[in-house]
Enzyme design. Structure first.
Site, PDB file in Angstrom:
ATOM      1  N   THR A 178      50.024  51.589  49.311  1.00  0.00           N
ATOM      2  CA  THR A 178      49.179  50.990  48.266  1.00  0.00           C
ATOM      3  C   THR A 178      48.586  52.140  47.466  1.00  0.00           C
ATOM      4  O   THR A 178      48.518  53.277  47.950  1.00  0.00           O
ATOM      5  CB  THR A 178      48.029  50.180  48.883  1.00  0.00           C
ATOM      6  OG1 THR A 178      47.213  51.071  49.640  1.00  0.00           O
ATOM      7  CG2 THR A 178      48.535  49.075  49.785  1.00  0.00           C
TER       8      THR A 178
ATOM      9  N   GLU B 269      51.358  44.516  49.878  1.00  0.00           N
ATOM     10  CA  GLU B 269      51.349  43.989  51.250  1.00  0.00           C
ATOM     11  C   GLU B 269      52.178  42.725  51.384  1.00  0.00           C
ATOM     12  O   GLU B 269      52.376  42.219  52.490  1.00  0.00           O
ATOM     13  CB  GLU B 269      49.904  43.682  51.680  1.00  0.00           C
ATOM     14  CG  GLU B 269      49.050  44.909  51.986  1.00  0.00           C
ATOM     15  CD  GLU B 269      48.322  45.461  50.779  1.00  0.00           C
ATOM     16  OE1 GLU B 269      48.763  45.194  49.638  1.00  0.00           O
ATOM     17  OE2 GLU B 269      47.317  46.162  50.967  1.00  0.00           O
TER      18      GLU B 269
ATOM     19  N   LYS C 248      29.039  40.299  38.465  1.00  0.00           N
ATOM     20  CA  LYS C 248      27.996  39.508  39.136  1.00  0.00           C
ATOM     21  C   LYS C 248      26.756  39.488  38.256  1.00  0.00           C
ATOM     22  O   LYS C 248      25.979  40.438  38.232  1.00  0.00           O
ATOM     23  CB  LYS C 248      27.692  40.087  40.523  1.00  0.00           C
ATOM     24  CG  LYS C 248      28.818  39.810  41.500  1.00  0.00           C
ATOM     25  CD  LYS C 248      29.120  40.977  42.392  1.00  0.00           C
ATOM     26  CE  LYS C 248      30.472  40.785  43.057  1.00  0.00           C
ATOM     27  NZ  LYS C 248      31.309  41.969  43.023  1.00  0.00           N
TER      28      LYS C 248
ATOM     29  N   TRP D 170      29.163  34.453  39.206  1.00  0.00           N
ATOM     30  CA  TRP D 170      30.336  35.291  38.976  1.00  0.00           C
ATOM     31  C   TRP D 170      30.966  34.996  37.613  1.00  0.00           C
ATOM     32  O   TRP D 170      31.113  33.836  37.240  1.00  0.00           O
ATOM     33  CB  TRP D 170      31.384  35.052  40.073  1.00  0.00           C
ATOM     34  CG  TRP D 170      31.036  35.704  41.370  1.00  0.00           C
ATOM     35  CD1 TRP D 170      29.859  36.314  41.698  1.00  0.00           C
ATOM     36  CD2 TRP D 170      31.886  35.807  42.512  1.00  0.00           C
ATOM     37  NE1 TRP D 170      29.915  36.787  42.972  1.00  0.00           N
ATOM     38  CE2 TRP D 170      31.142  36.496  43.509  1.00  0.00           C
ATOM     39  CE3 TRP D 170      33.181  35.398  42.808  1.00  0.00           C
ATOM     40  CZ2 TRP D 170      31.666  36.779  44.775  1.00  0.00           C
ATOM     41  CZ3 TRP D 170      33.700  35.673  44.064  1.00  0.00           C
ATOM     42  CH2 TRP D 170      32.956  36.364  45.028  1.00  0.00           C
TER      43      TRP D 170
END
Ligand code: ADP
Length: 543
Positions: free
Chosen positions: A185, A331, A440, A445
């Site tokens: 990654t 992944e 935030k 959100w």
């Protein structure tokens, strides 16, 4: 009672052997450092992959050894993909655009024994080579002369390495759970982590990718994977193309070059391509500037980051190219969802269709998904409740190479993607944000992706990014950073007014900063981390 069926192993060797027998004539066309247009057939590719495997045997390769690559999308890289993996070794693809310290970390962590390197990356490696003690030899991906004077210790050219090797080989009988490739990654948080793919996972992923409602690749397609082979198996397109016998077109070092990609599409009659949105921005920009066309191109698959509606509309309305949105991650080998029309598509209004098309699509069979609240409670599939997106399935990593399970691997077998998403009643997933990028504001959100897509719809905007900048009252408020299109004069007031009626009033950014460029990650995505760093001294007016 057990079924009475043959226990044939699902391996990349099986894919290669199938392609060699049934699609040996299908073409592979590549741009490389040494040839503007190299052309050969699948059978030539696999014959050379066998010669490579024989060479690696001669060099003393043992099962599981890592063979590193720093390479573009081209035929030699494909030979390493198959030659190393089918020999029972691990093809470890490394992103050459990573910082030197990251490459250093990754090669040492993986303990690569050989590094196969495109000549373009020699300067980087010359500076790095002494810090890579596990690397026994550097193999320069080029003609015989390419290793001469290259400045790397024990260097040999790829063509010299395989020159005297036989094409005949008896490939090892591999268990399908054998590791075949490795990709780290990008390490936006902490050190990069290695995802070790197995033959079985990639074969199943390839079946999944080929299905009609997924990538729908047949032998009649001409496929150009612009998505790099150094990142997550080029979305498994090289394996999928081999299974069905589709012609492959590799753009080599010209991956971000709109002009070169247009030329390849036209000259090779490419029908299907796949890349991150920034690549398509470059191609569309070139088409707009020159009036050139891409008549053979029927579909593009866009993933890796959110695809703005403006890209979809430009392709479809001006060029008749259907754009399909996809989502996944390293992944996940990488595919999670792909956006295709549903059975009742024609009964939906144009607005309803667009609402669905801007989502990332439905999970491919093999990938199970759920969204959960911060306490782990499962959220409803109403298209509105958003929460942390979790996944599980046979091509999702169960732990990281030499690290074990990370924070994202829960005890219950689910993997936390780090994305915030909604799922609607039809199973369409919409990615609202990365958890670390969501803004935030006063405990609520705000989706940076939604704001970026809205800004991108303005005709004067070439690229947009939204980050949360600190605010004394609200903790964070959205700050819009914009690259104007050449010649565009759009200003702050006009842009902010453009948001009215398109997003909730309290979502509208508090300010706009015009910039010459935006930072991107090594895989071509917007790098919010670097942008936040660049803007760390920014203060909203009046605060
Ligand atoms: P990295 O970004 O570390 O290189 P990946 O390539 O694995 O790693 O990126 C995976 C992430 O990219 C996903 O978790 C998601 O946040 C983002 N992503 C991928 N496809 C999409 C998409 N279609 N829309 C929005 N975000 C996406």
């Amino acid at each position: 009672m057990l079924g009475l069926m043959m226990n044939s192993q699902l391996t990349l060797t099986a894919i290669m052997e199938h392609a060699r027998k049934f699609h040996g004539d299908a073409q592979i066309v590549s741009v490389t450092a040494d040839e503007p247009l190299h052309r050969y057939r699948y059978r030539d590719c696999f014959a050379r992959a066998a010669r490579l495997a024989n060479a690696l045997r001669r060099l003393g390769a043992r099962p599981g050894d890592r063979v590193g690559t720093l390479a573009w999308n081209d035929y030699r890289h494909l030979e390493v993909y198959f030659g190393a993996a089918c020999e029972g070794l691990v093809c470890h693809t490394i992103n050459p655009r990573l910082f030197a310290e990251q490459i250093d970390f990754i090669v040492n962590h993986a303990e690569d024994r050989w590094l196969f390197v495109d000549p373009a990356f020699l300067p980087q490696l010359r500076a790095l080579q002494e810090r890579l003690p596990t690397v026994e030899r550097f193999v320069i991906l080029g003609p015989a002369a390419s290793a001469e004077g290259c400045g790397l210790r024990d260097a040999i050219s790829y063509e010299s390495l395989i020159a005297d090797e036989p094409e005949s080989i008896i490939w090892p009988d591999l268990d399908e759970n054998t590791a075949c490739s490795l990709c780290y990654t990008s390490g936006t948080t902490g050190n990069p982590k290695g995802v070790l793919y197995s033959h079985r996972a990639l074969v199943l992923h390839t079946y999944g990718a080929l299905m009609p409602d997924t990538m729908n690749i047949s032998c009649r397609e001409v496929v150009m994977p612009v998505v790099p082979m150094f990142h997550v198996n080029a979305w498994s397109i090289p394996y999928g193309a081999a299974v069905v016998g589709a012609k492959l077109v590799f753009p080599g070092p010209r991956m971000g070059d709109g002009e070169a990609l247009q030329r390849l599409i036209e000259s090779e009659s490419v029908t299907l391509s796949a890349a991150v949105p920034t690549v398509w921005l470059a191609v569309l920009g070139y088409l707009e500037k020159t009036g050139k066309r891409v008549p053979s191109l029927k579909r593009v698959i866009v993933g890796g980051s959110a695809c703005p509606r403006s890209i979809m509309e430009a392709f479809e309305q001006r060029h008749g190219v259907h754009v399909q949105h996809a989502w996944g991650m390293t992944e996940m080998s990488p595919m999670g969802t792909l956006n295709s029309p549903t059975a009742d598509w024609d009964t939906l209004s144009a607005d309803e269709q667009w609402t669905l098309r801007l989502k990332v699509g439905r999970p491919v069979f093999g990938v199970d998904v759920k969204i959960v609240d911060p306490e782990g409670g499962e959220l409803p599939w109403d298209g509105e409740s958003f929460g942390s997106l979790k996944v599980r399935g046979p091509w999702i990593c169960s732990e990281y190479f030499r690290i074990g399970k990370g924070d994202a691997h829960a005890e219950d077998g689910w993997f936390e993607t780090g994305d915030v998403a909604t799922i609607d009643a039809r199973g369409f997933v919409a990615i609202t944000d990365r958890i670390k990028d969501v803004i935030k504001s006063g405990g609520e959100w705000i989706s940076s992706i939604d704001l970026e897509n809205t800004a991108m719809a303005h005709s004067g905007v070439a690229e947009a990014a939204v980050i949360g900048a600190s605010h004394p009252k609200w903790a964070e408020r959205p700050l819009l950073c914009v690259v104007r299109k050449p010649g565009a004069t759009v200003d702050r007031g006009e842009l902010l007014a453009f948001f009215e009626g398109k997003v909730a009033k309290w979502w509208i950014p508090d300010d706009v900063v015009f910039v010459d460029d935006l930072p991107h990650t090594a895989t071509g995505k917007l790098s919010k981390k670097d942008l936040r760093e660049r803007m760390k001294d920014y203060r909203f007016p009046g605060t």
